[in-house]
Every structure is written in structure tokens, then in C-alpha cells.
Design a protein around this motif. Structure first.
Motif, PDB file in Angstrom:
ATOM      1  N   TYR A  54      32.959 -20.181 -16.800  1.00 35.53           N
ATOM      2  CA  TYR A  54      32.925 -19.291 -15.639  1.00 35.53           C
ATOM      3  C   TYR A  54      33.533 -17.932 -16.003  1.00 35.53           C
ATOM      4  CZ  TYR A  54      33.406 -17.672 -10.821  1.00 35.53           C
ATOM      5  OH  TYR A  54      33.322 -16.941  -9.651  1.00 35.53           O
ATOM      6  N   GLU A  63      24.843 -15.466 -15.059  1.00 36.64           N
ATOM      7  CA  GLU A  63      25.069 -16.489 -14.030  1.00 36.64           C
ATOM      8  C   GLU A  63      24.802 -17.900 -14.538  1.00 36.64           C
ATOM      9  OE1 GLU A  63      26.271 -16.081 -10.898  1.00 36.64           O
ATOM     10  OE2 GLU A  63      26.645 -14.002 -11.506  1.00 36.64           O
ATOM     11  N   LYS A  66      27.765 -20.180 -15.363  1.00 31.48           N
ATOM     12  CA  LYS A  66      28.623 -20.714 -14.301  1.00 31.48           C
ATOM     13  C   LYS A  66      28.185 -22.145 -13.989  1.00 31.48           C
ATOM     14  CE  LYS A  66      29.645 -16.239 -12.157  1.00 31.48           C
ATOM     15  NZ  LYS A  66      29.595 -15.438 -10.914  1.00 31.48           N
TER      16      LYS A  66
END
Length: 250
Positions: A54, A63, A66
Motif C-alpha cells: 500500500y 492502484e 493496493k
């Protein structure tokens, strides 16, 4: 000594190994809470690997890094499901704990047939086996398991289908990935044995390096979720292990 006399010599070691396995299994059965917390770790947002991914995603703006940020609820669907899962969990943990001792017993069995120099070499070799196994376990638990859990729990083939994941399925996934990585990371040890017997050479491994990379890529695709990030994270250490194995064979 005859074959059966060798078996008789091996029998006490096998009995002791089984006893150690059972004792470790009982201990793991009793210490269920910390062990279960550890097994459930890869699906938690607070897991060290998920936190690191993260943080990396925040810095790179990617993204896809994550992982495991959404809560995952595990269910039990059978009457004795949780009890059976408890025993299965204890067995997996006991097996990891007992493997070093089992290797030690095998070394005690073959030690009388070795010279002094061979004994010193083989005793160090057992340490190398255990070290490779520990590194493989850590790689499977901290890298591969979180990636696999993230992909499989978030994958949706249809919006009409809701994932209801059985807890035993989750534990088998984490445990199997960890054990598989423990075996894969024994590649340098296997190459050492094969090179000692003349079945493989450094020149042979160099000649078929490109073929090996393809095989490693296929292995990475099999044991990881089908996404490029997971494959890259797995194939890099596998390739480094291959290069290390060439050095060992040489």
C-alpha cells in the motif's frame, strides 16, 4: 548389513521423528489463537506485506499494488468444519517444525557410512537445506500468499455471484503456497546433489538457460494468480535461484 538390518537401524529414528511430529502437532493445536492470527494475516490490511504494498502504491500511484484492503469474511459450512480445520492447521504447522528434526535423524542414520570430512560437509549441508526452506517459507507467506488471497477473493466472474469463502479453503491455500515455496527454494540444494553425481553441469545449465527461463515462467504462472505483478514478483527470485544454482554446480 542387509536391507532389513538397515531398516531396523532406521526404525528408532523414524519413531522419534513421528513423536516429534505428534508433539509439535499437539503444541500447535493448543496454541491455536496465535497460529490462527498468523494464518489469517495475509488477508488483513494490517499485514506487513499489505502495508508495504500500500505504501509503495501511494508513492508510485499504482492502484493495483493496493492489495487486501477490503475485508474478507470466512465461513464454515459443515458441522465439524472448524474442528477439522483446527487439526489440519496443527498438522501443517507441525510439519514445518518437524522437517529440520527429520532431516537430522536421516543424517544420523547415514553418518556411520561417512568419512570425517564428509560428516563435516554433510552437517553444514543440512543447515543449508533448513536455511533454504526458511527463506522459501517466508517468501510464500509474506509475498505469494497475500497476492494470491487478494486476487482470488476479489475476482468476480459475474456480479450475480457473491464470494462466500470457506475457512478450510483459505487455510489450504496459504499452507500449500508456503510449502510449495519451501520446496522450490531447495533448487540450489538439488543442483548440488545432481552436480556431485555428474547428472548436471554448470555448462549444461548455461546452455539451456533460455529454456529454463520459459519453464520458470510457466511455474510462476501456475503457482501465482494470473496477473503480471504476481508473476514478476515470483519469477525474479526463481531466476536468481537458477543463477545461484549455476554457480553451485560450477
Amino acid at each position: 548389513m542387509t536391507f532389513f538390518e538397515h531398516l531396523e537401524e532406521l526404525r528408532p529414528g523414524l519413531v522419534r521423528s513421528v513423536v516429534v511430529l505428534l508433539v509439535a502437532m499437539v503444541a500447535a493445536f493448543i496454541l491455536k489463537e496465535p497460529i490462527m492470527d498468523a494464518i489469517m494475516g495475509p488477508k488483513s490490511p494490517d499485514f506487513i506485506s499489505n502495508v508495504a504494498m500500500y505504501t509503495l502504491a501511494e508513492r508510485t500511484g499504482s492502484e493495483v499494488l493496493k492489495i487486501n484492503q477490503a475485508p474478507v469474511t470466512l465461513i464454515n459450512t459443515t458441522m465439524a468444519g472448524q474442528f477439522n480445520m483446527h487439526i489440519l492447521m496443527a498438522f501443517y504447522v507441525a510439519l514445518l517444525i518437524a522437517i529440520p528434526y527429520i532431516l537430522f535423524e536421516l543424517w544420523l542414520f547415514v553418518r556411520p557410512a561417512l568419512t570425517q570430512s564428509e560428516r563435516r560437509t554433510s552437517s553444514r549441508f543440512i543447515l543449508y537445506i533448513i536455511l533454504c526452506m526458511v527463506i522459501g517459507v517466508c517468501f510464500g507467506y509474506f509475498i505469494l500468499a497475500p497476492l494470491s488471497v487478494n486476487f482470488l477473493t476479489s475476482y468476480v466472474v459475474s456480479s450475480d455471484i457473491t464470494n462466500m469463502i470457506d475457512v478450510s479453503s483459505y487455510i489450504k491455500l496459504v499452507a500449500n503456497l508456503t510449502l510449495v515455496c519451501a520446496l522450490i527454494f531447495e533448487l540450489p540444494v538439488a543442483v548440488h546433489f545432481l552436480s556431485k553425481t555428474g547428472l548436471i553441469t554448470a555448462e549444461f545449465m548455461k546452455k539451456y538457460r533460455r529454456h529454463a527461463i520459459i519453464v520458470l515462467a510457466v511455474c510462476a504462472a501456475i503457482i501465482t494468480p494470473p496477473d503480471i505483478v504476481s508473476m514478476v514478483l515470483v519469477i525474479i527470485p526463481l531466476y536468481l535461484l537458477y543463477e545461484l544454482s549455476i554457480k553451485i554446480a560450477k
